[in-house]
Design a protein around this motif. Structure first.
Motif, PDB file in Angstrom:
ATOM      1  N   CYS A   1       0.542   3.198   2.856  1.00 34.97           N
ATOM      2  CA  CYS A   1       1.708   3.413   3.701  1.00 34.97           C
ATOM      3  C   CYS A   1       1.777   2.275   4.715  1.00 34.97           C
ATOM      4  O   CYS A   1       0.807   1.556   4.913  1.00 34.97           O
ATOM      5  CB  CYS A   1       1.661   4.763   4.408  1.00 34.97           C
ATOM      6  SG  CYS A   1       0.306   4.928   5.596  1.00 34.97           S
ATOM      7  N   THR A   2       2.917   2.134   5.345  1.00 40.79           N
ATOM      8  CA  THR A   2       3.058   1.082   6.345  1.00 40.79           C
ATOM      9  C   THR A   2       2.359   1.499   7.633  1.00 40.79           C
ATOM     10  O   THR A   2       2.123   2.694   7.864  1.00 40.79           O
ATOM     11  CB  THR A   2       4.538   0.802   6.659  1.00 40.79           C
ATOM     12  OG1 THR A   2       5.101   1.954   7.296  1.00 40.79           O
ATOM     13  CG2 THR A   2       5.331   0.442   5.401  1.00 40.79           C
TER      14      THR A   2
ATOM     15  N   LYS B   1      -0.808  -1.759   3.980  1.00 41.25           N
ATOM     16  CA  LYS B   1      -0.194  -0.944   2.931  1.00 41.25           C
ATOM     17  C   LYS B   1      -1.062  -0.919   1.680  1.00 41.25           C
ATOM     18  O   LYS B   1      -1.168   0.115   1.020  1.00 41.25           O
ATOM     19  CB  LYS B   1       1.201  -1.466   2.598  1.00 41.25           C
ATOM     20  CG  LYS B   1       1.978  -0.519   1.728  1.00 41.25           C
ATOM     21  CD  LYS B   1       3.434  -0.838   1.703  1.00 41.25           C
ATOM     22  CE  LYS B   1       4.154   0.246   0.927  1.00 41.25           C
ATOM     23  NZ  LYS B   1       5.576   0.061   0.921  1.00 41.25           N
TER      24      LYS B   1
ATOM     25  N   LYS C   1       1.184  -6.072   4.967  1.00 39.95           N
ATOM     26  CA  LYS C   1       0.891  -6.083   3.531  1.00 39.95           C
ATOM     27  C   LYS C   1      -0.514  -5.544   3.260  1.00 39.95           C
ATOM     28  O   LYS C   1      -0.710  -4.695   2.388  1.00 39.95           O
ATOM     29  CB  LYS C   1       1.032  -7.509   2.999  1.00 39.95           C
ATOM     30  CG  LYS C   1       0.760  -7.639   1.528  1.00 39.95           C
ATOM     31  CD  LYS C   1       0.897  -9.077   1.081  1.00 39.95           C
ATOM     32  CE  LYS C   1       0.511  -9.218  -0.376  1.00 39.95           C
ATOM     33  NZ  LYS C   1       0.502 -10.608  -0.804  1.00 39.95           N
TER      34      LYS C   1
END
Length: 117
Positions: free
Chosen positions: A56-57, A51, A48
């Protein structure tokens, strides 16, 4: 150079630690578990926060960084595509090719040949 800025403006030191870990270990398989441990965060909280900071992850970021390295290696080094895939931590050579094609719209072979014209 006066107007140069870092590519990523990271405000959280824990995410900065993760980015340094990725940079130093780009030639190895990188797991979310290792990244969250390096950042002293739970896996879900790490994802979390990552990101929020980068948009972005972590998985997407790692793939992007590995493919940047692959493009540099394809352009500058005369080693096989299979060796490049394995050196970046991809055990499945065909997966690497599919991933490269998905992100660059060309195969590694065509990408390399575009520099030999």
């Amino acid at each position: 150079m006066r107007h140069a800025r870092p590519k990523y403006a990271i405000s959280d030191k824990r995410i900065q630690l993760a980015l340094e870990y990725i940079s130093q270990n780009i030639m190895e398989p990188i797991s979310l578990e290792n990244l969250s441990k390096e950042s002293c965060l739970s896996r879900d909280h790490f994802i979390k926060l990552f990101k929020q900071e980068l948009g972005c992850t972590p998985g997407q970021f790692i793939i992007d960084q590995k493919l940047k390295k692959a493009r540099l290696m394809l352009a500058a080094e005369n080693i096989s595509i299979k060796e490049i895939a394995y050196s970046l931590g991809y055990d499945d050579y065909s997966y690497f090719i599919r991933l490269f094609r998905k992100h660059t719209s060309m195969t590694p072979h065509h990408y390399r040949n575009s520099f030999n014209k």
